[in-house]
Design an enzyme around this catalytic site. Structure first.
Site, PDB file in Angstrom:
ATOM      1  N   GLU A 268       0.764  -1.089   0.144  1.00 19.14           N
ATOM      2  CA  GLU A 268      -0.089  -0.018  -0.134  1.00 19.14           C
ATOM      3  C   GLU A 268       0.868   1.305   0.049  1.00 19.14           C
ATOM      4  OE1 GLU A 268      -2.925  -0.189   2.907  1.00 19.14           O
ATOM      5  OE2 GLU A 268      -3.818  -2.157   2.422  1.00 19.14           O
ATOM      6  N   HIS A 287      -8.189   1.300   1.350  1.00 21.53           N
ATOM      7  CA  HIS A 287      -8.020   1.074   2.714  1.00 21.53           C
ATOM      8  C   HIS A 287      -8.641   2.138   3.473  1.00 21.53           C
ATOM      9  CE1 HIS A 287      -5.376  -0.963   5.900  1.00 21.53           C
ATOM     10  NE2 HIS A 287      -6.537  -0.676   6.437  1.00 21.53           N
TER      11      HIS A 287
HETATM   12  C1  MLT Z   1      -7.703  -1.012  11.347  1.00 23.79           C
HETATM   13  O1  MLT Z   1      -6.552  -1.886  11.391  1.00 23.79           O
HETATM   14  O2  MLT Z   1      -8.043  -0.431  12.287  1.00 23.79           O
HETATM   15  C2  MLT Z   1      -7.966  -0.559   9.957  1.00 23.79           C
HETATM   16  O3  MLT Z   1      -7.411  -1.195   9.167  1.00 23.79           O
HETATM   17  C3  MLT Z   1      -7.510   1.052   9.877  1.00 23.79           C
HETATM   18  C4  MLT Z   1      -6.031   1.352  10.136  1.00 23.79           C
HETATM   19  O4  MLT Z   1      -5.274   0.483   9.686  1.00 23.79           O
HETATM   20  O5  MLT Z   1      -5.755   2.229  10.579  1.00 23.79           O
END
Ligand code: MLT
Length: 327
Positions: A268, A287
């Protein structure tokens, strides 16, 4: 002796909100949204700090933690802990706190949005109308009621997705190695627990809600896709590396499965030339499953409250290792 100019708290990513502003009333806060991209600078600033707050991009490694002599708490503004070496933190007596439930509803809602988008070809239909077309048969979709929803990982998010699936009239099956088939949660959700291979062969839509660990890395690979129906759809809002993207691209191109919707990627941001970006049977988002104002406010409030509590010698509410520092 503590350096008076050194910050109490280092914030290494773009984390905002009123709770963050309140932190600065009580503590010396140093925030640099791009610090996660400069590991040497991060290590330098953290070496004298008592707290570090990150999202999912800063890599909180054992090496970083070992250089941070004063550190007592790491706050992860989100649920996944794959970027934090929790074991190393525990060995050093550093508390790790996170926000394990605060964004679960928003992530589950985004999962639902992706499933409906994919089944009803919403992005494709939207795009074609904007191009002046009015194609109806070309965008014939899939009715989800009566279909089988396979939920892989029945934690905070998976349980919500299972509930939404049942509300749509789907039959819900699930795989979770940490739940017993006769557990109350499974009974309340009205779903059937089964081995992953059975789930994959029965699901019309398979949706992934597991953390990224050694055991879940590339859990969905060529062998897994070959077990699935050729009409099956795959949704991933968990972590990109749980799916082998090269294998997924082949499965989608050769008709082994029918479609996929991905909010998370192996890298990413992904390579803009990824073969997945050329496919018509794929829906992609960057995401953002946890990115609603409500979820972000709740996440930041929880992490800020826990970091402040630990720095004040109190117990954290949402801890991944232990509530109080041991160093
Ligand atoms: C999480 O793990 O809470 C979500 O994927 C969002 C993030 O990684 O900040």
């Amino acid at each position: 002796m503590r350096n008076r100019n050194a910050p109490d708290i280092v914030v290494a990513e773009d984390i905002v909100g009123s709770a963050m502003a309140q932190l600065a009333d009580s503590f010396e806060v140093y925030q640099d949204a791009g610090l996660w991209q400069r590991p040497d600078d991060l290590a330098d600033v953290v070496s004298t700090a008592r707290a570090l707050i990150v999202r999912n991009r800063a890599q909180v490694t054992s090496e970083l933690l070992q250089q941070a002599d004063q550190l007592v708490v790491v706050g992860r503004a989100g649920a996944g802990l794959d970027n934090v070496d929790v074991q190393a933190a525990s060995n050093l007596g550093i508390v790790v706190c996170s926000a394990p439930v605060q964004n679960a509803t928003s992530v589950a809602e985004h999962t639902l949005a992706l499933m409906l988008s994919l089944a009803r070809r919403i992005p494709h239909a939207d795009c074609s109308v904007r191009q002046g077309q009015w194609l109806r048969h070309e965008h014939t979709g899939i009715q989800l009621a009566g279909k089988v929803l396979g939920v892989i990982g029945l934690g905070n998010i998976g349980q919500r997705v299972a509930t939404y699936g049942r509300t749509l009239g789907m039959q819900v099956i699930a795989h979770d190695p940490y739940l017993s088939p006769d557990s109350e949660a499974v009974a309340q959700l009205g779903c059937t627990l089964m081995p992953l291979s059975d789930l994959l062969s029965r699901a019309d839509v398979a949706t992934i809600h597991v953390p990224l660990t050694d055991a879940t890395h590339h859990l969905l690979n060529r062998q897994a896709f070959e077990l699935m129906k050729d009409s099956a759809l795959l949704i991933n809002t968990s972590r990109g590396p749980v799916v082998n993207e090269a294998d997924l691209g082949e499965a989608l191109t050769s008709g082994v499965i029918a479609g996929a919707a991905l909010d998370v990627r192996e890298t990413e941001p992904p390579d803009p030339n990824s073969p997945l970006h050329m496919l018509d049977n794929v829906v992609l988002t960057p995401h953002i499953a946890a990115f609603t104002t409500a979820a972000q406010n709740a996440v930041v409030e929880a992490v800020v409250a826990d970091v402040a509590a630990v720095l004040d010698g109190q117990a954290a509410s949402y801890y991944a290792n232990f509530p109080r520092p041991q160093r």
